[in-house]
Enzyme design. Structure first.
Site, PDB file in Angstrom:
ATOM      1  N   TYR A  30       0.829  -1.200   0.000  1.00 45.70           N
ATOM      2  CA  TYR A  30       0.000   0.000   0.000  1.00 45.70           C
ATOM      3  C   TYR A  30       0.864   1.251   0.000  1.00 45.70           C
ATOM      4  CZ  TYR A  30       0.835   0.929   5.011  1.00 45.70           C
ATOM      5  OH  TYR A  30       1.411   1.224   6.224  1.00 45.70           O
ATOM      6  N   LYS A  61       6.545  -1.987   2.041  1.00 44.28           N
ATOM      7  CA  LYS A  61       5.343  -1.406   2.658  1.00 44.28           C
ATOM      8  C   LYS A  61       4.145  -2.326   2.413  1.00 44.28           C
ATOM      9  CE  LYS A  61       3.163   3.139   3.327  1.00 44.28           C
ATOM     10  NZ  LYS A  61       3.608   3.325   4.712  1.00 44.28           N
ATOM     11  N   GLU A 107      11.545   2.217  14.751  1.00 47.50           N
ATOM     12  CA  GLU A 107      10.561   3.142  14.200  1.00 47.50           C
ATOM     13  C   GLU A 107       9.482   3.449  15.235  1.00 47.50           C
ATOM     14  OE1 GLU A 107      10.427   2.429   9.484  1.00 47.50           O
ATOM     15  OE2 GLU A 107       9.314   0.931  10.607  1.00 47.50           O
ATOM     16  N   LEU A 118      11.335   1.160   7.347  1.00 47.08           N
ATOM     17  CA  LEU A 118      10.641   1.588   6.133  1.00 47.08           C
ATOM     18  C   LEU A 118      11.293   2.871   5.617  1.00 47.08           C
ATOM     19  CD1 LEU A 118       8.159   1.166   4.235  1.00 47.08           C
ATOM     20  CD2 LEU A 118       6.994   2.866   5.639  1.00 47.08           C
TER      21      LEU A 118
END
Length: 297
Positions: free
Chosen positions: A33, A149, A182, A207
């Site tokens: 996505y 992702k 993250e 990411l």
């Protein structure tokens, strides 16, 4: 007004939209996505998100669903049909529909494409950023390829829910070696007192945030030293500033982590200035995209 979604070639009312129960995105989280911020009716960082989408598809060996120019037209049409001026647009591509089997379909199937859009209250987000947020740390139990992702976000969901139940706004994830990776859905940065910014290097468990790219460029243009280097929770507690970045939140200051007050307990100058600079740049560049590179997407 009913929201409009794009689903596999058709624009439909979102409450009537559906995909097959044998879609591999539903069965296996076999999908990727992207999310764009929308400024004044236009998607920000358009090309960089398309580039990352292409990479995610390639890493999972999912066929590209259409040409890049065609996809941009559809994104813009979804924004237009939903009359979004300030908001978000979400794109999901799955491997497609096939009888449930852990192996890829023996005969290639057409990827499924779903696109939705929604308005965002930017004034509320601005007030939140002006106050700063509380976060807690949690073990990073995500899979080893967070650089892709994918829609497989259950570990993120569990971590964010734990934060909510603890009275916090977000979460900082920490790997088995004690290093910050993250946020629950964002990249993390710390500021030391000597105009130095640290953020984790891009490895398989990080990411590559599109907003991150823009922020690093902005920081360097403002005279900051940006070091892509792992740091610990102890480093985060001692930072003069700590903040997150994502397409959904831009720059979000953290003023409390695990009960430790960060800096003076208020959003710092770096995060505050950086947020406004990013919004100005993203607004100016929204809707701009390049057809260069691989045009099969």
């Amino acid at each position: 007004m009913s929201r409009i979604a794009y689903v596999n070639g058709a624009y439909v009312r979102q409450n009537h939209a559906s995909v097959s129960i044998e879609d591999r995105g539903y069965q296996f989280a076999d999908a990727v996505y992207e999310v764009w911020a929308v400024f004044d009716g236009r998607a920000a960082d358009l090309t960089a998100h398309l580039d990352r989408l292409e990479r995610s598809l390639r890493e999972l060996h999912i066929a590209q669903p259409m040409g890049r120019a065609s996809l941009v037209v559809i994104l813009e049409e979804v924004i237009r049909r939903n009359r979004i001026r300030e908001g978000m647009i979400y794109l999901q591509v799955s491997r497609g529909v096939a009888p449930r089997d852990h192996f890829f379909p023996a005969t290639p199937v057409k990827p499924s494409v779903v696109i939705t859009a929604k308005p965002v209250d930017r004034d509320a987000a601005r007030r939140k950023a002006a106050k700063g947020i509380k976060a807690i740390s949690q073990p990073d139990i995500r899979w080893g390829r967070c650089d892709i992702k994918t829609v497989g976000l259950l570990p993120n969901v569990l971590a964010k829910q734990t934060a909510r139940e603890a009275g916090a706004d977000d979460v900082i994830l920490v790997d088995s070696n004690g290093y910050v990776t993250e946020g629950g859905s964002a990249n993390v940065y710390l500021v030391s007192g000597d105009k130095t910014i640290k953020t984790a290097p891009l490895t398989a468990n990080i990411l590559p945030g599109v907003t991150r790219i823009s922020l690093i460029s902005l920081l360097k243009s403002q005279g900051y030293t940006v070091i892509e280097e792992a740091f610990t929770l102890k480093d985060a507690y001692a930072a003069s500033e700590l903040f997150l970045s994502a397409a959904s939140t831009f720059v979000m200051p953290i003023v409390d982590l695990d009960g430790h007050v960060i800096g003076d307990g208020m959003p710092g100058d770096v995060a505050t200035t950086l947020r406004e600079a990013y919004i100005q740049e993203a607004t100016h560049s929204a809707g701009v995209w390049s057809a260069s590179g691989n045009n099969n997407l």
